[in-house]
Design an enzyme around this catalytic site. Structure first.
Site, PDB file in Angstrom:
ATOM      1  N   PRO A  19       0.851  -1.192   0.000  1.00 39.17           N
ATOM      2  CA  PRO A  19       0.000   0.000   0.000  1.00 39.17           C
ATOM      3  C   PRO A  19       0.887   1.242   0.000  1.00 39.17           C
ATOM      4  O   PRO A  19       1.824   1.330   0.783  1.00 39.17           O
ATOM      5  CB  PRO A  19      -0.774  -0.115   1.317  1.00 39.17           C
ATOM      6  CG  PRO A  19      -0.001  -1.074   2.170  1.00 39.17           C
ATOM      7  CD  PRO A  19       0.757  -1.971   1.237  1.00 39.17           C
ATOM      8  N   CYS A 106       3.152   3.276   9.618  1.00 38.88           N
ATOM      9  CA  CYS A 106       3.384   4.635   9.116  1.00 38.88           C
ATOM     10  C   CYS A 106       4.322   5.419  10.051  1.00 38.88           C
ATOM     11  O   CYS A 106       4.053   5.523  11.246  1.00 38.88           O
ATOM     12  CB  CYS A 106       2.045   5.351   8.975  1.00 38.88           C
ATOM     13  SG  CYS A 106       2.214   6.918   8.154  1.00 38.88           S
TER      14      CYS A 106
HETATM   15  C1  LIG Z   1       4.964   7.138  -1.195  1.00 38.89           C
HETATM   16  C2  LIG Z   1       4.767   6.065  -0.156  1.00 38.89           C
HETATM   17  C3  LIG Z   1       3.531   5.907   0.452  1.00 38.89           C
HETATM   18  C4  LIG Z   1       3.327   4.903   1.400  1.00 38.89           C
HETATM   19  N1  LIG Z   1       2.088   4.743   1.947  1.00 38.89           N
HETATM   20  C5  LIG Z   1       1.850   3.685   2.763  1.00 38.89           C
HETATM   21  C6  LIG Z   1       0.545   3.386   3.209  1.00 38.89           C
HETATM   22  O1  LIG Z   1      -0.452   4.057   2.860  1.00 38.89           O
HETATM   23  N2  LIG Z   1       0.383   2.313   4.040  1.00 38.89           N
HETATM   24  C7  LIG Z   1       1.452   1.531   4.442  1.00 38.89           C
HETATM   25  O2  LIG Z   1       1.258   0.572   5.195  1.00 38.89           O
HETATM   26  N3  LIG Z   1       2.695   1.804   4.020  1.00 38.89           N
HETATM   27  C8  LIG Z   1       2.909   2.823   3.174  1.00 38.89           C
HETATM   28  N4  LIG Z   1       4.165   3.043   2.696  1.00 38.89           N
HETATM   29  C9  LIG Z   1       5.245   2.085   3.041  1.00 38.89           C
HETATM   30  C10 LIG Z   1       5.330   0.966   1.983  1.00 38.89           C
HETATM   31  O3  LIG Z   1       4.138   0.209   1.959  1.00 38.89           O
HETATM   32  C11 LIG Z   1       6.513   0.019   2.289  1.00 38.89           C
HETATM   33  O4  LIG Z   1       6.326  -0.564   3.552  1.00 38.89           O
HETATM   34  C12 LIG Z   1       7.849   0.740   2.275  1.00 38.89           C
HETATM   35  O5  LIG Z   1       7.963   1.593   1.167  1.00 38.89           O
HETATM   36  C13 LIG Z   1       9.008  -0.277   2.297  1.00 38.89           C
HETATM   37  O6  LIG Z   1       8.941  -1.131   1.202  1.00 38.89           O
HETATM   38  P1  LIG Z   1       9.857  -0.907  -0.114  1.00 38.89           P
HETATM   39  O7  LIG Z   1      11.283  -0.888   0.333  1.00 38.89           O
HETATM   40  O8  LIG Z   1       9.512  -2.035  -1.021  1.00 38.89           O
HETATM   41  O9  LIG Z   1       9.463   0.428  -0.664  1.00 38.89           O
HETATM   42  C14 LIG Z   1       4.395   4.056   1.773  1.00 38.89           C
HETATM   43  C15 LIG Z   1       5.646   4.232   1.176  1.00 38.89           C
HETATM   44  C16 LIG Z   1       5.847   5.209   0.223  1.00 38.89           C
HETATM   45  C17 LIG Z   1       7.202   5.355  -0.417  1.00 38.89           C
END
Ligand SMILES: Cc1cc2nc3c(=O)[nH]c(=O)nc-3n(C[C@H](O)[C@H](O)[C@H](O)COP(=O)(O)O)c2cc1C
Length: 375
Positions: A19, A106
């Site tokens: 998400p 978050c």
């Molecule tokens: C722009 C953005 C918005 C995000 N919004 C949410 C969110 O609404 N809910 C959530 O659980 N995590 C949110 N995250 C965290 C991501 O779901 C994820 O846990 C985090 O980016 C780490 O994973 P990755 O290294 O694959 O990016 C957000 C991350 C980014 C960069």
């Protein structure tokens, strides 16, 4: 081939779109699904429970799913057990989704300042109360949670939270291997994912953090023993990563990396889908502006042209700008690396006295709900 069971839903291969607020709306999920051939699980951006029960207009738009999306996966953010319960019951009664994920990850100060997001699992009884309400209200719908390791290295919460999740009937847990204090800095701690897997063998554990390529996803599964992967920033401006992920898990060859011509076609399609979703072409193109730099990362485009494309106001303007580029460029070396937010070391903002006692929840949750979704 490995698959992941989320309640009645078999996710095969076990790949989940993380998400992401402002990103993983119906148009972006649709694009990712097109590349994956409909395989995988694609979670909505976070929806605030209070805004949902109050039927806030923007929130009702955000919970829209395309007719082709099954299972429909909604992520909720809430801090008050009663409001979370109400939101979950509304989803069930009005048949708004097939799976509910709860956000406890978050790190944004406006959220943690009120004890929400990744600050919340520190208060074990509150976490338990929210999960109990959610699971009992969800009936047959599976409830999963997504969390970080804890607030900082001295206040880790993920093992306790995983145990509480099992005890309260949560279907699966996802762990982003960072603390709140880390924000998006440093590297994700995959060892923590392995430890969580050992700690809660009863339910699937999903690993999250720093998957930039299909190889990373396969490696995370192998190194941690996790049951599935959650991919976030790696998909920004790269929805075709879902095609690569499916190929890697199914043992097929990796699809060829796109040329700039192919990337440009995806950009126009993404902006078009956003316009259809918002009911207004110009609004779609304006919402698309934030994606432009991600799509063009590494290509020889020139800063003037980058800027021009990022202020397009119509599909024609966007397409015209793209056609002026040297579209025969092949996928740039290095563009598969980190993208999106990568900064860390932010001070963690918590309510006064928050860390004094993990079991004292007096006053917690009051006025802690956000009134907008996707924040
Ligand atoms: C722009 C953005 C918005 C995000 N919004 C949410 C969110 O609404 N809910 C959530 O659980 N995590 C949110 N995250 C965290 C991501 O779901 C994820 O846990 C985090 O980016 C780490 O994973 P990755 O290294 O694959 O990016 C957000 C991350 C980014 C960069």
């Amino acid at each position: 081939m490995s698959s992941l069971q989320i309640g009645p839903h078999s996710v095969q291969p076990p790949v989940v779109l993380a998400p992401m607020a402002g990103i993983t709306n119906a148009p972006f999920r649709t694009l990712c699904r097109e590349f994956s051939g409909g395989k995988g699980l694609f979670v909505s951006e976070m929806i605030t429970t209070r805004a949902l029960v109050e039927r806030n207009e923007k929130t009702m738009q955000l919970i829209h799913f395309d007719a082709s999306e099954r299972p429909r996966s909604i992520q909720l953010y809430g801090v008050d057990p009663a409001t979370v319960g109400k939101a979950v019951r509304m989803i069930v009664e009005e048949d708004l989704a097939d799976h509910i994920d709860l956000n406890f990850g978050c790190p944004v100060p406006k959220v943690t300042r009120k004890g929400g997001g990744s600050a919340l699992p520190y208060k074990r009884p509150l976490l338990r109360a929210i999960l109990r309400e959610a699971v009992s209200g969800a009936g047959p719908l599976p409830v999963t949670i997504k969390m970080r390791k804890g607030i900082d290295d001295d206040h880790l919460t993920y093992l306790d939270a995983g145990r509480i999740a099992v005890e309260e009937g949560v279907t699966a847990v996802a762990l982003h291997g960072r603390t709140t204090a880390q924000h998006y800095g440093g590297t994700a701690d995959w060892d923590a994912i392995a430890r969580l897997k050992e700690h809660v063998p009863e339910i699937p554990v999903l690993g999250n953090g720093d998957i930039w390529s299909a190889d990373d996803a396969v490696r995370m599964m192998r190194e941690t023993g996790c049951d599935g992967v959650v991919v976030g920033r790696g998909c920004l401006g790269r929805p075709w990563l879902f095609g690569d992920l499916v190929a890697a898990f199914e043992g097929g060859g990796a699809p060829a990396a796109p040329t700039l011509r192919e990337v440009a076609a995806v950009m126009v399609r993404h902006a078009t889908l956003l316009g259809e979703w918002l009911g207004d072409e110009a609004r779609g193109v304006i919402d698309f502006r934030k994606h432009v730099a991600w799509y063009l990362k590494g290509f020889a485009v020139g800063s003037e042209m980058r800027k021009r494309l990022a202020i397009s106001s119509s599909l024609a303007e966007l397409a015209e700008g793209l056609h002026a580029l040297d579209l025969d460029q092949s996928w740039p070396a290095g563009a598969d690396g980190p993208r999106g937010r990568t900064s860390g070391n932010n001070r963690v903002v918590l309510p006064d006295g928050w860390l004094r006692d993990p079991y004292d929840c007096a006053g917690v949750g009051e006025d802690a709900e956000l009134d907008t979704s996707g924040g």
